[in-house]
Each structure stands twice: as C-alpha cells, then as structure tokens.
Design a protein around this motif. Structure first.
Motif, PDB file in Angstrom:
ATOM      1  N   ALA A 127     -11.465  -4.023  -3.471  1.00  0.00           N
ATOM      2  CA  ALA A 127     -11.754  -2.687  -2.949  1.00  0.00           C
ATOM      3  C   ALA A 127     -13.131  -2.654  -2.320  1.00  0.00           C
ATOM      4  O   ALA A 127     -14.033  -1.913  -2.745  1.00  0.00           O
ATOM      5  CB  ALA A 127     -11.636  -1.650  -4.066  1.00  0.00           C
ATOM      6  N   TYR A 130      -6.941   2.320   1.651  1.00  0.00           N
ATOM      7  CA  TYR A 130      -8.222   3.020   1.757  1.00  0.00           C
ATOM      8  C   TYR A 130      -8.332   3.758   3.097  1.00  0.00           C
ATOM      9  O   TYR A 130      -8.959   4.824   3.185  1.00  0.00           O
ATOM     10  CB  TYR A 130      -9.377   2.037   1.598  1.00  0.00           C
ATOM     11  CG  TYR A 130     -10.705   2.706   1.327  1.00  0.00           C
ATOM     12  CD1 TYR A 130     -11.012   3.185   0.060  1.00  0.00           C
ATOM     13  CD2 TYR A 130     -11.652   2.862   2.344  1.00  0.00           C
ATOM     14  CE1 TYR A 130     -12.230   3.800  -0.198  1.00  0.00           C
ATOM     15  CE2 TYR A 130     -12.866   3.478   2.097  1.00  0.00           C
ATOM     16  CZ  TYR A 130     -13.149   3.947   0.823  1.00  0.00           C
ATOM     17  OH  TYR A 130     -14.346   4.570   0.583  1.00  0.00           O
ATOM     18  N   GLU A 131      -7.723   3.200   4.131  1.00  0.00           N
ATOM     19  CA  GLU A 131      -7.742   3.867   5.428  1.00  0.00           C
ATOM     20  C   GLU A 131      -7.004   5.196   5.381  1.00  0.00           C
ATOM     21  O   GLU A 131      -7.380   6.156   6.055  1.00  0.00           O
ATOM     22  CB  GLU A 131      -7.119   2.961   6.499  1.00  0.00           C
ATOM     23  CG  GLU A 131      -7.962   1.748   6.844  1.00  0.00           C
ATOM     24  CD  GLU A 131      -7.295   0.898   7.907  1.00  0.00           C
ATOM     25  OE1 GLU A 131      -6.191   1.288   8.374  1.00  0.00           O
ATOM     26  OE2 GLU A 131      -7.860  -0.153   8.261  1.00  0.00           O
ATOM     27  N   GLY A 191     -14.167  -1.419   0.354  1.00  0.00           N
ATOM     28  CA  GLY A 191     -14.554  -0.194   1.025  1.00  0.00           C
ATOM     29  C   GLY A 191     -15.093   0.866   0.096  1.00  0.00           C
ATOM     30  O   GLY A 191     -15.719   1.837   0.550  1.00  0.00           O
ATOM     31  N   GLU A 235      -7.229  -2.321   1.539  1.00  0.00           N
ATOM     32  CA  GLU A 235      -7.777  -1.927   2.841  1.00  0.00           C
ATOM     33  C   GLU A 235      -6.825  -0.985   3.570  1.00  0.00           C
ATOM     34  O   GLU A 235      -7.246   0.025   4.155  1.00  0.00           O
ATOM     35  CB  GLU A 235      -8.045  -3.168   3.696  1.00  0.00           C
ATOM     36  CG  GLU A 235      -9.251  -3.976   3.236  1.00  0.00           C
ATOM     37  CD  GLU A 235      -9.474  -5.209   4.094  1.00  0.00           C
ATOM     38  OE1 GLU A 235      -8.666  -5.429   5.037  1.00  0.00           O
ATOM     39  OE2 GLU A 235     -10.438  -5.954   3.833  1.00  0.00           O
ATOM     40  N   GLU A 236      -5.520  -1.323   3.534  1.00  0.00           N
ATOM     41  CA  GLU A 236      -4.522  -0.453   4.152  1.00  0.00           C
ATOM     42  C   GLU A 236      -4.520   0.919   3.475  1.00  0.00           C
ATOM     43  O   GLU A 236      -4.471   1.959   4.143  1.00  0.00           O
ATOM     44  CB  GLU A 236      -3.137  -1.093   4.050  1.00  0.00           C
ATOM     45  CG  GLU A 236      -2.938  -2.331   4.894  1.00  0.00           C
ATOM     46  CD  GLU A 236      -2.644  -1.973   6.350  1.00  0.00           C
ATOM     47  OE1 GLU A 236      -2.373  -0.794   6.637  1.00  0.00           O
ATOM     48  OE2 GLU A 236      -2.703  -2.888   7.199  1.00  0.00           O
ATOM     49  N   ARG A 288      -6.554  -7.401  -1.674  1.00  0.00           N
ATOM     50  CA  ARG A 288      -7.604  -6.879  -0.801  1.00  0.00           C
ATOM     51  C   ARG A 288      -6.995  -6.253   0.453  1.00  0.00           C
ATOM     52  O   ARG A 288      -7.388  -5.146   0.871  1.00  0.00           O
ATOM     53  CB  ARG A 288      -8.561  -8.012  -0.421  1.00  0.00           C
ATOM     54  CG  ARG A 288      -9.708  -7.553   0.471  1.00  0.00           C
ATOM     55  CD  ARG A 288     -10.688  -8.676   0.746  1.00  0.00           C
ATOM     56  NE  ARG A 288     -10.054  -9.806   1.407  1.00  0.00           N
ATOM     57  CZ  ARG A 288      -9.801 -10.974   0.816  1.00  0.00           C
ATOM     58  NH1 ARG A 288     -10.147 -11.171  -0.447  1.00  0.00           N
ATOM     59  NH2 ARG A 288      -9.224 -11.953   1.474  1.00  0.00           N
ATOM     60  N   ASP A 289      -6.030  -6.936   1.046  1.00  0.00           N
ATOM     61  CA  ASP A 289      -5.396  -6.393   2.253  1.00  0.00           C
ATOM     62  C   ASP A 289      -4.657  -5.096   1.942  1.00  0.00           C
ATOM     63  O   ASP A 289      -4.674  -4.152   2.750  1.00  0.00           O
ATOM     64  CB  ASP A 289      -4.429  -7.420   2.836  1.00  0.00           C
ATOM     65  CG  ASP A 289      -5.149  -8.654   3.361  1.00  0.00           C
ATOM     66  OD1 ASP A 289      -6.389  -8.583   3.537  1.00  0.00           O
ATOM     67  OD2 ASP A 289      -4.482  -9.684   3.576  1.00  0.00           O
ATOM     68  N   SER A 307       0.838  -1.207   0.000  1.00  0.00           N
ATOM     69  CA  SER A 307       0.000   0.000   0.000  1.00  0.00           C
ATOM     70  C   SER A 307       0.871   1.256   0.000  1.00  0.00           C
ATOM     71  O   SER A 307       0.532   2.257  -0.644  1.00  0.00           O
ATOM     72  CB  SER A 307      -0.939  -0.017   1.211  1.00  0.00           C
ATOM     73  OG  SER A 307      -0.226   0.212   2.422  1.00  0.00           O
TER      74      SER A 307
END
Length: 922
Positions: A483, A448-449, A485, A445-446, A441-442, A409
């Motif tokens: 993705a 997107y935060e 989120g 997620e990292e 995906r992981d 990420s």
C-alpha cells in the motif's frame, strides 16, 4: 525396427517356402525391406493366427465368404501402429488343406497420429491383399500411404446398435469399458448374435463407432481385434470380438475381465457410468455426427499435455474436462453452480508450469470466467477463490498480471460494500496474497485509485488483526510494500496504536514482547528498499523503549526480563535520551547497571563496578534488590562473579584494611549464597572460587580481612559441620591460596572434637611423655600375641564338614579345619593319628558294622579342642555263589593239583569271604 519413415508391409500364409524357412509351412512369404527379421518374429508373427469358427467347422462349411475376416489394430512396444487383416483360405497351394492369409501394414510411430485422428484410415483401408504369389518375389514395396475410402464413416448408427443388441445404457457401458481397459488392464470381450461373417463385419462397424468416441490419448494405446474363435489374452489387444457361444460362464480365466455376451443378454464386469457423466452424455448426443466431437477431443488433448501418463487414461478426468468444455461453449450455468470447483479444475489442468503456456483454451476460459466473476456485483467471493487466482497468476504470463490485479481489486471492493465489518469481508481475502507482493501491490494500487479510504481501512484492519509481535511486523512490512500510496503518517498512527496494545497485553511477558517487537522492526528497517519507511521504523523503535520505561515494574523484573532488554541497555540509542524525563533517566541508569552485572564477562568487573559507582543511594538499593532477586535461583559457578555486586558498597576504599568499611557485605553475601543454595553445598564451591578472585583475595594480603572475619563467623555458625564432610574439607584445603588455607585450618580445628582440641593444645607435653609409651607399644606389637597366648592358653576352634552316617563303598572322607588366634598352624588328629595342620582331607577305610571316627585339634600350647565323634555304619555285601565248572573227560587231577588251581593268595576285597576278616583274630 525399420529403417525408413515409409509404411512397411508383411504377408503371412502357408506356402512352399517363406522368408525364414526353405520348406513348406506357415511363414512370412513377403515383406518390405525396412522390416527387420527380429521385429517380424517378435512383434508381427504372434498376430498371424486364425482359428475358424466352430459353428462353421461343425457343419463343414466350404464357402470362403462365410468365414469372418479378422481385422486388428495394435501398437508395438517400440511405438509402431500395426493394421492387419486375416482371411480364411479354404485350399492352400497343395489343394489338400485349408490355410489363412494375413496382410499387415506397419506405420512408423512418427506418422501414426494421422491414423489416430482420422479413424477412416483404419476402418476403411482398401489396400489389403487377399492373396500373394511367391513367384512375384519375397519383397513388398514400401508405401508412402495406405489406400482408404476417404468418404466413408459411421452411418446408420442407431440401426447398427439395434442390430448388435446395444441400447443407450449398454452402449455407454461398452464405451466406458473400452475407455477404462488400457488403464485398468482388464480385457473387453464381445460376442455378437449373428452369422460369423456378418458378426465380424458388424464388429468392425461397431468398433469404428466406439473408436470415434474415444479421446485421442486412449486411441493411441488401444488395440482391438474384430474376430477370434475364443477369448485369448494378448498384451497389445484390449478389445476382442469372439464367436458367439464362446463366452461361457463361469470361467475363472475371465472373471476379472469385462464381458458383453449379446446373444445371452448378459453383461458382466463392466461398470455403468453415472447417468449425469458429462462425457458419456455428450458422446451419446453426438453419436450421429462424430465430427462435432473433435472440438471436445482437441480441448481434452490440450488440457492433458504435460500431465503424468495415467491422467490421460483416466475416465474421471474426461468427465471434468467435458464440463469445462461445455462452459467454454457457453453453458455458464455450470460455472454458476460451482464457481470455485470450476476454477480449481482449470488451474489443476494448467500444470505443470512448463506446459501451461501451450494450454491456450484453458487460459482463455479462466480469464473469461474471472472477468465474469469480478463484474458480478451481487456475487460473494471466498478466500479460497482468491487463492486460486493467486495460483493462476503463477501459471499465467506477465501480460495477464494487470488484469488479475484489477480483478482482485474489484473483488476486494465488492466484499467491502457487502460487509461493513472488514474482518468478515475484505480482510480474509488478503490471506492468500501473503508472499505475493507484486500482485498485492498492483491490486492495492488499482483499489487506491478508486477508493483511498477503503485501502486505509484495510491497512488499519490488517494491523489490528495481528496478535503477536512477529505477526504485526510481518504484516506491517507487507502493507508498507503493498500500500505505497497510503500516507506514512497514517501508518505511524496505526502502528504505534498496535505497538502499545501489544506492549500492555500481558504484563508477565512485557519484556519478551518488547524484545520481539524491537528486533523485528529493526530487521524491517534494514531490508532492501526500506529507505521509504526508515523514519517510521525509527519512530516505532523509540516508542517501544519509551513505553517500556514508562510501564516498568521493578519489583517484578526477573533475570530473563533484564537480559532481554539488551536492545535498550547494552548501548542506548542517542535519539532516546532527549525524550526521557528525569524519572525515566534514573530508571534507565539503574537498569543499565543491573544489565552490566548480569551480563558480566570475565575481565569486565571494572565496567560493572563503574556502572554502580555513579548511582545514588536509592538507585543502588534498587539495583542490589533486583540483583538479589534475579540471582537467587541461579547460585551456580557461572553466576559466582555477579553475586558480589548485589552486596557492593561503591563508596568504600579499596584496601581500607580491617579498620575501614568493607567494599562488600561479605557476611550477608555468604548467608545469601548458603540460604539460596538450599543445603546443596554450593556455598563451599563459592568459598573455594572466591580464593582466586581479587575482590576477596587481594594480591598482597592474600585475603580481605573483612572477608576473613566473615568466613570465621560463617564456619562458627551455619558452616559449623563443614570440615566433618570429607569432600568439603578436601575441596577447601586444596585451594591454591595460603591465606585462605590458614583460615580453613583454623576453622577445622575449631570444629574438631574437644579431646582433639586438647591434644592439639598440649601436644609438646604429650610428645615428651609419649616416647616411653611408644617403646612399650612397639614391644607389645611385636610380642603381644605370643604373650597373650601363653597367658590365656585358649583352645583352638575345630570345624568338621558333615560325614554320612552310612556308607556303601567301604570308605568315607573326612574334611576338617582348625583355627587359633594365637597359633597359625594348629594340628588335627583323626583317631589319634596326626592328619595335618590347619586344614585336612583324609580318606578312612571302613569295616563291616559300626566305625567310630574321632577328630580333634591341638595348638602349640598343648590345648585341645572339643573332640568331634561320629559312628559310620558299613554293611559288606554278601558273597556271590560259586559257579560249578564241568571237568573234561580224562584222568582226574591229584588233590594238590586241584588246590593249585585256586586263585593266588592276596589281600581280600572288602565284603568277600576270602582270607580273614578284619574283625577276626588270627
């Protein structure tokens, strides 16, 4: 080869008797009980050999300590490690001759690693015997260990190298040669410039230094010998020190080996490693303190676990591993110079997968360097680097995956900041993550935060990059899972935008694109776990259909286009109808009718007719226009059942008869089939097929009256020559429908020649007048040929095969045949003599001179053919002269007796003078 895990011993020398012999001679004189006889003979005896140095023998040296000790180490085929020493013995037990004494230790394979890891156990053994008294018995004890000097080791290294003639370059050459020998199977021979005993001692010290510089894997297989009188190739010995002067050049037996002739200052066959080779550079720097080398050797040993055997013997691999070791020790500049190459080498040595977990130092190194990479805000990451991280994730444990996802990420975020254009920055980095859903995906997620907007840009950019329906749906499915989120509304907007772009790309392939999109999205909606985005899929499917109906161009639709629309026309989705305006509903209606016809199966005629009956005049005209265009290049038996609907009138009544309107435009239909079958005769296949279809052949009438009229008109016009073609006539007249056969017979009669039509129309009159004529014809048939022969009296025809003008044999053969139209057996005469009928072969005897031959034929009417005449010349050979016969002494015979001795009278042979000639008169 041994029974226990203890260390076995063996002593070999010349004595009164031995273990294997009862008389004097060289033999094993004592051994440990764990050694088997076969092992001793096959594996140990070949190394119990000693030849004294030539220079000592030449000067008659008697002092034993001036003779070199031969120290050797090798591995047996079964894996045991053998340590041995052989000494020169000036006088044996007889006191009359010299001998040698060999003492060998056999270390079990399971325990050999201690000797490999600790070279002092090999080179500083204190337990070797120098002699043995057979009075002590033939059994030696089994040992738990071999005594050695634990404090000893390489010392005064530079003095040793200088004394043996090795400098930095030549030592690197020697080390490279020894390392490569087990892999290349090329032997290494070394001659030192010293007295034999001193040379052997220096050889042992030099070999200890070299051995301490070797990786463990090479130590395990290496065999060496510190003294031999001359080069001798032994399977388990790779390095041999030989007497000076024994490396004579040229020598064909040594041309493939690596030779170090230090007295002569020549090194041949040995490669000099590159100056910057990390391993040799590192070893040279640590030559005074080889214990510090153990950390590198342990690193290499761990990295090579599980790889194929040859990898551990490759010199090049140790160069790569040494670079990784130096990076591990803190030289990060080596990583900065080649970050991708460094990570690639780490990943390659982490294989195979089953051995990866045991390579802890490589895992630690990869993870440290990856953290360093992700923490460098100025660095630039390529897709290949991300690919290595993905490969590593498959080798690392589950505990490491979050760290890798977080690092990825950061790499994506860094690339986005460095390059505003996503296509040149972030998006290519995602390519290696295809198919690795969990890691992607992981990572999302990292990311997107920290930056939701960036993830949305990435999603939009990835969808925009796709260029095909299949690629779009694959990418959409990947992003929907990765993705999670991102709001579904954002996905919908970007997806519909891309769908419309794809649909309006190539107008010629619009229906193909729509079908691919629809099928792929429908499959996506059925995947496991698709409930979260099922509504998005339904929205896309609806938009595909609406876009298609909105942009459809009926005049450009092909057969393939309509068949591809089965997803929309076979069974329209209920949710589609509420979104259709009036024009779209009309379009969907007539398209469905076309689809029903083009996908018509046997027995489904009612469904196709029902679809057309609900159409208005404009839609019906559109349907028939599309059908005719779609089928014009498919006039085949497969499509015969569909063609009638292109000429269908739904408002006509079934069975209206000749006075009502026809349900089909039969005439136009026949013209259509005929013109688009391009003179291939397929129209007649269509006509024959129609005889069995109820739309043309109602069960009661046998044939529709309108169709009967259309057929008659067709055979009078375009098909006027049909019944002059035998295959067409046979095909049509054999249809199993009497009503059709009557039409075909009438058409055949109409197409017959005028005279035949006249005969057929006057056949009653002709039959009555034809009886007398028939009788006359029978008489003429039976007797006509004989009557004609009697009237015409023609002469027969005669053919005579060629006869030679001359003959040397006195005979000639005549072959002739006669033919007559009115006489099947004309007679043939040769020289006025009957020779036969129809065909003859006759042999004629010749006389000396000219022989005239006349051949002629006669038929039964007394008429002769033209005679064939030929004269054949025959010259009889001259008679042989008489041979005089000497009469024996005695009374002479009377004249009558003499005459009686002549040959008896008989027929004279042709050409002889005996008797009268055929040409003589009596």
């Amino acid at each position: 080869m041994y029974r226990e895990q203890g260390i076995q011993q063996q002593v070999f020398t010349r004595d009164r008797e031995g273990v294997f012999r009862t008389n004097e001679g060289f033999d094993t004189v004592a051994k440990s009980p764990g050694l088997e006889a076969a092992f001793i003979k096959n594996s140990l005896h070949p190394y119990c050999v000693y030849k004294a140095p030539q220079e000592l023998l030449a000067r008659g040296e008697a002092e034993a300590d001036r003779y070199p000790a031969a120290f050797g180490v090798f591995r047996t085929e079964s894996g045991e490690l053998v340590l041995g020493r052989t000494l020169y013995v000036p006088v044996d037990f007889t006191g009359q001759r010299s001998a040698f004494f060999t003492h060998q230790f056999v270390v079990p394979a399971q325990r050999a690693e201690d000797w490999v890891r600790e070279p002092a156990r090999l080179f500083h053994v204190t337990g070797f015997r120098s002699s043995y008294d057979i009075q002590e018995g033939k059994e030696l004890p089994e040992l738990m260990d071999i005594e050695y000097d634990t404090e000893a080791g390489p010392h005064e290294v530079d003095e040793l190298l200088a004394r043996t003639g090795f400098g930095r370059e030549s030592f690197r050459q020697l080390l490279h040669a020894v390392m490569s020998s087990p892999f290349t199977r090329r032997k290494v021979y070394i001659a030192l410039d010293a007295e034999p005993a001193q040379a052997a001692e220096d050889a042992k010290r030099l070999m200890e230094l070299v051995y301490g510089c070797l990786p463990y894997a090479i130590r395990r297989v290496l065999g060496f010998l510190t003294y031999s009188q001359e080069p001798e190739g032994k399977a388990d010995i790779h390095v041999t020190f030989v007497e000076r002067g024994s490396l004579k050049q040229p020598d064909r037996q040594l041309e493939k080996d690596m030779l170090f002739d230090m007295p002569g200052g020549r090194i041949t066959g040995a490669e000099l490693p590159p100056e910057d080779h990390p391993y040799f550079r590192h070893v040279w720097q640590l030559r005074h303190d080889l214990h510090r080398l153990e950390s590198l050797l342990d690193f290499c040993e761990e990295a090579l676990q599980g790889l194929e055997p040859g990898a551990a013997l490759s010199v090049a691999n140790y160069g790569e591993l040494c670079t990784l070791y130096e990076i591990e020790q803190g030289r990060d500049s080596l990583y900065a110079a080649d970050s991708f190459g460094t990570m690639e080498r780490i990943v390659s040595y982490l294989h195979p997968v089953e051995a990866a977990s045991g390579k802890v130092r490589l895992h630690q190194l990869f993870q440290r360097l990856f953290r360093k990479e992700t923490g460098d805000s100025s660095g630039r990451t390529q897709a290949d680097y991300v690919g290595l991280v993905v490969k590593y994730s498959g080798l690392a444990g589950d505990a490491v995956q979050p760290q890798l996802a977080r690092g990825l990420s950061y790499l994506l975020e860094r690339a986005a900041k460095q390059e505003d254009d996503l296509t040149g920055g972030v998006l290519p980095l995602l390519e290696p993550l295809q198919g690795h859903d969990a890691l992607l995906r992981d990572a999302f997620e990292e990311l997107y935060e920290r930056s939701p907007a960036l993830v949305q840009r990435i999603v939009a950019g990835r969808l925009e990059m796709t260029s095909s329906a299949k690629g779009f749906v694959q990418e959409l499915g990947l992003l929907l899972n990765a993705a999670g989120g991102v709001p579904m509304r954002f996905f919908a907007e970007e997806s519909l935008k891309k769908v419309r772009q794809l649909m309006r790309g190539d107008a010629r392939r619009r229906t193909e694109t729509a079908q691919s999109l629809y099928t792929a999205v429908d499959e996506l909606s059925r995947r496991e776990g698709a409930r979260s985005y099922a509504s998005l899929c339904e929205l896309i499917l609806l938009d595909i259909q609406l876009s298609l109906l909105e942009d459809l161009e009926p005049d450009k639709l092909t057969y393939e286009d309509i068949v591809r629309l089965d997803f929309m026309l076979a069974s329209p989705r209920p949710e589609l109808l509420p979104h259709l305006d009036t024009g779209m509903k009309l379009t969907l209606g007539w398209l469905s009718a076309v689809f029903r016809v083009l996908t018509l199966e046997r027995g489904g005629e009612g469904t196709a007719a029902a679809a057309m009956e609900g159409l208005g005049p404009w839609e019906l005209e559109r349907v028939q226009s599309v059908l005719r265009r779609a089928l014009e290049d498919r006039i085949t038996a497969e499509h015969f059942p569909r063609i009638p609907y292109a000429f269908y009138h739904p408002d006509s009544e079934v069975g209206a008869g000749a006075a009502g309107r026809a349900r089909f435009e039969f005439g136009a239909m026949l013209d259509y089939v005929s013109s688009h079958s391009r003179g291939t005769g397929v129209v007649y296949d269509f006509i024959a097929w129609s005889a069995g279809d109820e739309r043309f052949a109602p069960p009661k009438a046998g044939i529709d009256p309108h169709y009967r009229a259309a057929l008659s008109r067709y055979f009078e016009g375009q098909g006027e020559g049909a019944f002059r073609q035998k295959d067409v006539k046979d095909r049509l007249l054999r249809v199993p429908n009497e009503a059709f056969q009557r039409v075909f017979r009438e058409a055949r009669q109409q197409q017959a020649p005028a005279w035949l039509r006249l005969v057929l129309s006057k056949r009653r009159t002709l039959i009555l007048a034809g009886v007398p004529l028939l009788l006359l014809l029978i008489v003429i048939t039976a007797y006509g040929k004989a009557m004609m022969g009697a009237i015409l009296q023609p002469a027969p025809e005669l053919k005579v095969e060629k006869v030679p003008d001359t003959s040397q044999t006195g005979f000639v053969t005549v072959k002739a045949q006669a033919a007559d139209e009115y006489d099947p057996k004309p007679k043939i005469y040769v020289n006025e003599v009957l020779a036969g009928e129809s065909r003859i072969t006759k042999e004629i005897a010749l006389v000396s001179g000219g022989n005239e031959i006349v051949v002629k034929a006669e038929n039964k009417y007394g008429e002769f053919s033209e005679p064939f005449k030929l004269t054949v010349q025959f010259e009889a050979p001259a008679p042989l002269p008489a041979i005089p016969v000497e009469q024996p002494a005695g009374p002479s015979l009377p004249a009558s007796a003499k005459e009686s001795t002549q040959a008896p009278a008989g027929p004279a042979l042709p050409g002889t003078s005996a008797g009268k000639s055929k040409n003589q008169t009596p």
